[in-house]
Write a protein that holds these residues in place. Structure first.
Motif, mmCIF file in Angstrom:
data_model
loop_
_atom_site.group_PDB
_atom_site.id
_atom_site.type_symbol
_atom_site.label_atom_id
_atom_site.label_comp_id
_atom_site.label_asym_id
_atom_site.label_seq_id
_atom_site.Cartn_x
_atom_site.Cartn_y
_atom_site.Cartn_z
ATOM 1 N N ALA A 50 6.634 -6.527 1.074
ATOM 2 C CA ALA A 50 8.101 -6.554 1.041
ATOM 3 C C ALA A 50 8.613 -6.532 -0.400
ATOM 4 O O ALA A 50 9.584 -5.829 -0.709
ATOM 5 N N CYS A 51 7.963 -7.274 -1.280
ATOM 6 C CA CYS A 51 8.375 -7.287 -2.690
ATOM 7 C C CYS A 51 8.223 -5.891 -3.302
ATOM 8 O O CYS A 51 9.104 -5.415 -4.025
ATOM 9 N N VAL A 52 7.118 -5.231 -2.986
ATOM 10 C CA VAL A 52 6.873 -3.874 -3.492
ATOM 11 C C VAL A 52 7.879 -2.899 -2.889
ATOM 12 O O VAL A 52 8.468 -2.067 -3.599
ATOM 13 N N LEU A 53 8.103 -2.989 -1.588
ATOM 14 C CA LEU A 53 9.038 -2.078 -0.926
ATOM 15 C C LEU A 53 10.451 -2.243 -1.483
ATOM 16 O O LEU A 53 11.157 -1.253 -1.697
ATOM 17 N N ALA A 54 10.857 -3.472 -1.751
ATOM 18 C CA ALA A 54 12.193 -3.688 -2.331
ATOM 19 C C ALA A 54 12.320 -2.975 -3.670
ATOM 20 O O ALA A 54 13.345 -2.330 -3.950
ATOM 21 N N GLU A 55 11.285 -3.062 -4.491
ATOM 22 C CA GLU A 55 11.340 -2.372 -5.784
ATOM 23 C C GLU A 55 11.403 -0.855 -5.594
ATOM 24 O O GLU A 55 12.149 -0.167 -6.286
ATOM 25 N N GLU A 56 10.651 -0.341 -4.646
ATOM 26 C CA GLU A 56 10.661 1.107 -4.423
ATOM 27 C C GLU A 56 12.013 1.575 -3.878
ATOM 28 O O GLU A 56 12.496 2.644 -4.247
ATOM 29 N N ILE A 57 12.641 0.778 -3.035
ATOM 30 C CA ILE A 57 14.013 1.105 -2.598
ATOM 31 C C ILE A 57 14.940 1.035 -3.810
ATOM 32 O O ILE A 57 15.865 1.842 -3.947
ATOM 33 N N GLY A 58 14.681 0.093 -4.704
ATOM 34 C CA GLY A 58 15.446 0.011 -5.947
ATOM 35 C C GLY A 58 15.339 1.290 -6.761
ATOM 36 O O GLY A 58 16.317 1.737 -7.368
ATOM 37 N N HIS A 59 14.155 1.904 -6.758
ATOM 38 C CA HIS A 59 14.007 3.199 -7.452
ATOM 39 C C HIS A 59 14.914 4.252 -6.820
ATOM 40 O O HIS A 59 15.517 5.062 -7.526
ATOM 41 N N ALA A 74 15.216 1.221 4.623
ATOM 42 C CA ALA A 74 14.748 2.494 4.061
ATOM 43 C C ALA A 74 15.021 3.633 5.034
ATOM 44 O O ALA A 74 15.512 4.694 4.636
ATOM 45 N N THR A 75 14.739 3.417 6.300
ATOM 46 C CA THR A 75 14.990 4.438 7.318
ATOM 47 C C THR A 75 16.468 4.805 7.363
ATOM 48 O O THR A 75 16.820 5.982 7.451
ATOM 49 N N SER A 76 17.341 3.795 7.257
ATOM 50 C CA SER A 76 18.786 4.072 7.278
ATOM 51 C C SER A 76 19.233 4.872 6.057
ATOM 52 O O SER A 76 20.269 5.529 6.079
ATOM 53 N N LEU A 77 18.431 4.829 4.994
ATOM 54 C CA LEU A 77 18.709 5.613 3.788
ATOM 55 C C LEU A 77 17.998 6.970 3.815
ATOM 56 O O LEU A 77 17.968 7.681 2.814
ATOM 57 N N ASN A 78 17.413 7.295 4.967
ATOM 58 C CA ASN A 78 16.630 8.532 5.136
ATOM 59 C C ASN A 78 15.415 8.583 4.217
ATOM 60 O O ASN A 78 15.051 9.630 3.698
ATOM 61 N N ILE A 79 14.794 7.416 4.041
ATOM 62 C CA ILE A 79 13.562 7.313 3.262
ATOM 63 C C ILE A 79 12.427 7.006 4.233
ATOM 64 O O ILE A 79 12.530 6.099 5.057
ATOM 65 N N GLU A 80 11.365 7.770 4.121
ATOM 66 C CA GLU A 80 10.183 7.523 4.945
ATOM 67 C C GLU A 80 9.279 6.541 4.200
ATOM 68 O O GLU A 80 9.052 6.673 2.994
ATOM 69 N N VAL A 81 8.773 5.536 4.905
ATOM 70 C CA VAL A 81 7.867 4.550 4.312
ATOM 71 C C VAL A 81 6.491 4.742 4.945
ATOM 72 O O VAL A 81 6.349 4.675 6.162
ATOM 73 N N LEU A 82 5.501 4.993 4.092
ATOM 74 C CA LEU A 82 4.130 5.211 4.555
ATOM 75 C C LEU A 82 3.185 4.273 3.831
ATOM 76 O O LEU A 82 3.332 4.060 2.622
ATOM 77 N N GLU A 83 2.234 3.741 4.564
ATOM 78 C CA GLU A 83 1.185 2.951 3.931
ATOM 79 C C GLU A 83 -0.013 3.855 3.721
ATOM 80 O O GLU A 83 -0.409 4.585 4.628
ATOM 81 N N LYS A 84 -0.562 3.800 2.515
ATOM 82 C CA LYS A 84 -1.648 4.703 2.137
ATOM 83 C C LYS A 84 -2.585 3.976 1.183
ATOM 84 O O LYS A 84 -2.141 3.194 0.349
ATOM 85 N N ARG A 85 -3.864 4.255 1.308
ATOM 86 C CA ARG A 85 -4.823 3.699 0.342
ATOM 87 C C ARG A 85 -4.587 4.364 -1.011
ATOM 88 O O ARG A 85 -4.555 5.573 -1.115
ATOM 89 N N MET A 86 -4.411 3.504 -2.026
ATOM 90 C CA MET A 86 -4.199 3.999 -3.386
ATOM 91 C C MET A 86 -5.057 3.157 -4.324
ATOM 92 O O MET A 86 -5.619 2.140 -3.916
ATOM 93 N N LYS A 87 -5.140 3.578 -5.566
ATOM 94 C CA LYS A 87 -5.850 2.775 -6.556
ATOM 95 C C LYS A 87 -5.260 1.370 -6.549
ATOM 96 O O LYS A 87 -4.051 1.201 -6.404
ATOM 97 N N LYS A 88 -6.112 0.384 -6.732
ATOM 98 C CA LYS A 88 -5.709 -1.016 -6.621
ATOM 99 C C LYS A 88 -4.533 -1.378 -7.537
ATOM 100 O O LYS A 88 -3.666 -2.153 -7.171
ATOM 101 N N ARG A 89 -4.475 -0.779 -8.721
ATOM 102 C CA ARG A 89 -3.410 -1.123 -9.671
ATOM 103 C C ARG A 89 -2.056 -0.535 -9.262
ATOM 104 O O ARG A 89 -1.022 -0.962 -9.751
ATOM 105 N N ILE A 90 -2.051 0.435 -8.345
ATOM 106 C CA ILE A 90 -0.798 1.035 -7.874
ATOM 107 C C ILE A 90 -0.396 0.347 -6.574
ATOM 108 O O ILE A 90 -1.110 0.418 -5.583
#
Length: 153
Positions: free
Chosen positions: A47-56, A9-25
Motif C-alpha cells: 500500500a505504501c508503494v502503491l500510494a507513491e506510484e499513484i503520486g507519480h 487507481a482503477t478509478s483513475l484508469n490506471i492498471e495495477v499489476l503485481e510482477k516479480r522485479m529486482k528486489k531493490r525495485i
C-alpha cells in the motif's frame, strides 16, 4: 488500505499489476500502468508503494528513472510527499494520539503503514512545518519530539 488504493487507481484508469522485479525495485509507474513488486511480503508495504506510484501519476512527467538528474530526484520527492499526505494526513496523527497510541510502532500499526514510511513522513512534515504544527483549533502536533498538546482556546 491496499485494496482501497487499487480501487482508486482503477478509478483513475490506471492498471495495477503485481510482477516479480529486482528486489531493490518496489514499484514503477508509466503509461497508466503501475507495477508493484510481487516479492513485497506485506499488503501494508504494498500500500505504501502503491500510494507513491499513484503520486507519480498526479505529480510527475516523463521518464524519471535516472536519479543522477536533480530534476528527476525532485519529481521522485513530489510523488513521495503526495503519498505521505495521502496515507498520513496530519489529522490522522492527531487521532492516533487521541486513541492512545504511544509509540511509533503503535502509530504505524494504527495507520496501516510501515514504520519506515511513517518515519519518512514525519521527516517530510518536519521539513515543511518545522518542529510543530497546529492541526486544528485545539491541538498542536509536535514533530520533534513526537507529541500532541491540547490548547486552551
Amino acid at each position: 488500505m491496499y485494496e482501497r488504493l487499487q480501487s482508486e487507481a482503477t478509478s483513475l484508469n490506471i492498471e495495477v499489476l503485481e510482477k516479480r522485479m529486482k528486489k531493490r525495485i518496489k514499484g514503477l509507474y508509466g503509461d497508466d500502468v503501475i507495477f508493484i513488486n510481487k516479492e513485497i511480503e506485506t499488503t501494508i508495504e504494498k500500500a505504501c508503494v502503491l500510494a507513491e506510484e499513484i503520486g507519480h501519476h498526479h505529480t510527475t512527467v516523463g521518464d524519471i528513472l535516472d536519479l543522477t538528474k536533480l530534476s528527476n530526484v525532485k519529481q521522485e520527492k513530489l510523488a513521495r510527499n503526495w503519498a505521505f499526505r495521502k496515507l498520513i494526513p496530519l489529522n490522522s496523527l492527531l487521532k492516533c494520539f487521541i486513541h492512545g497510541c504511544k509509540s511509533r510502532f503503535e502509530i504505524a500499526e494504527n495507520l496501516n503503514v510501515t514504520e519506515t514510511f511513517l518515519e519518512e513522513c514525519l521527516e517530510h512534515y518536519r521539513e515543511k512545518y518545522g518542529k510543530a504544527v497546529k492541526v486544528d483549533k485545539n491541538h498542536i502536533l509536535y514533530l520533534e519530539p513526537l507529541a500532541v498538546y491540547e490548547t486552551l482556546e
